[in-house]
Design an enzyme around this catalytic site. Structure first.
Site, PDB file in Angstrom:
ATOM      1  N   HIS A  47     -21.340  16.476 -36.322  1.00  0.00           N
ATOM      2  CA  HIS A  47     -21.722  15.420 -35.086  1.00  0.00           C
ATOM      3  C   HIS A  47     -21.542  15.944 -33.866  1.00  0.00           C
ATOM      4  CE1 HIS A  47     -21.839  12.597 -38.472  1.00  0.00           C
ATOM      5  NE2 HIS A  47     -22.796  12.688 -38.208  1.00  0.00           N
ATOM      6  N   GLN A  72     -32.316   3.277 -46.062  1.00  0.00           N
ATOM      7  CA  GLN A  72     -32.375   4.684 -46.766  1.00  0.00           C
ATOM      8  C   GLN A  72     -31.490   4.818 -47.870  1.00  0.00           C
ATOM      9  OE1 GLN A  72     -31.554   6.701 -42.717  1.00  0.00           O
ATOM     10  NE2 GLN A  72     -30.144   8.002 -43.959  1.00  0.00           N
TER      11      GLN A  72
END
Ligand code: PAF
Length: 302
Positions: A47, A72
């Site tokens: 990230h 999800q």
């Protein structure tokens, strides 16, 4: 609604979607660009690399969202256990020079009467989708919502979730969403293990076993000149050296995840269970004549 306060050079955190929408709109109206890095938190160096690259864009305010998206995760998956560390994540965003953080509550993102979700098409049922039914519909639905709320000029995603990246690019093209999607190479540990928020689940022994995924991809990519069958066989043999790693799939596809070409760029993808942790990884592979002529022009240099 008046525009919520935005202070330059510091992390401004917003929870209600309409607040970050207003701030983003105000920034864009004075000519600034907005780059969004969507995350589910548990931030790692992968990230950080996305944030670092977003920060390099000129005249751009970097935003990051942190939201563990229930849509999800399938039944029996790790939604409850997924690492949550909001304070540490906000500190990491601040350190990375991010100026906008969007940390919505689930009730801010999902109206209980919401009935419409996105359909990823046939690719949504292949590879990861075959093992995780509904995953890509849930992922695309939340990414579309994030893009609609923040309206970024750019959005950054890692190639680690390669099928996710391909589907997001398709969604943006198919639905005329005005955001440029930028995919960046997977960040790896020194021994090759792809960084993932799920690596924290691995015991030290499993951590050692897990390296076989990236080792198999490298070994396969190495014999690309000999064609698709050789690549798959080499990767399969490498994986077989760690029988405790249970392979879900090992596939060679085109870069758009259609069929792999005979000569040209392809993608080798693997998913496997290491103990109870499911890991995925992938790598680019040049096949056949493309190894000598990576430009795609077999006459080059002749
Ligand atoms: O890659 C992730 O972390 C998630 O799938 C994403 C893109 C933030 C959507 O929830």
């Amino acid at each position: 609604m008046t525009t919520p306060k935005f202070q330059r050079g510091t992390l401004n955190t917003f929870q209600p979607p309409e607040h970050i929408s207003k701030v983003s709109q105000a920034l864009r109206s004075v000519g600034r660009k907005v780059a969004l890095v969507p995350t589910m938190g548990a931030l790692h160096d992968g990230h950080r690399e996305l944030l670092r690259r977003a920060k390099r864009l000129p005249n751009t305010v970097v935003a990051a969202s942190i939201f563990v998206n229930p849509l999800q995760f399938g039944e029996g998956e790790d939604f409850e256990a997924y690492p949550r560390q909001l304070e540490a994540d906000l500190a990491a965003l601040s350190e990375a020079g991010v100026e906008l953080a969007f940390t919505p509550k689930a009730s801010d993102m999902f109206d209980e009467n919401a009935a419409v979700t996105l359909n990823p098409g046939p690719l949504g049922d292949e590879l990861e989708g075959a093992v995780r039914p509904g995953h890509f519909s849930g992922m695309l639905t939340i990414v579309a919502k994030l893009l609609n709320v923040v309206r970024p000029d750019y959005a950054f995603f890692g190639e680690k979730d390669y099928q996710q990246l391909v589907l997001i690019k398709r969604m943006v093209a198919d639905l005329n969403i005005d955001t440029r999607i930028i995919g960046l190479p997977t960040v790896r540990e020194r021994d090759g293990l792809a960084l993932s928020s799920r690596n924290v689940y691995l015991t030290p022994e499993q951590r050692e076993d897990a390296v076989v995924l990236s080792a198999a991809l490298s070994a396969g990519a190495h014999v690309g000149r000999d064609g698709a069958a050789a690549v798959l066989e080499m990767a399969r043999q490498t994986l077989a050296a760690r029988p405790q790693v249970e392979v879900d799939y090992l596939e060679l596809r085109g870069t758009d995840l259609g069929p792999a070409p005979v000569d040209g760029e392809a993608r080798l993808l693997v998913a496997a269970r290491v103990g109870s942790t499911r890991l995925i990884d992938n790598a680019g592979v040049l096949l056949g004549k493309a190894v000598e002529h990576p430009s795609g022009d077999p006459d080059a240099g002749e």
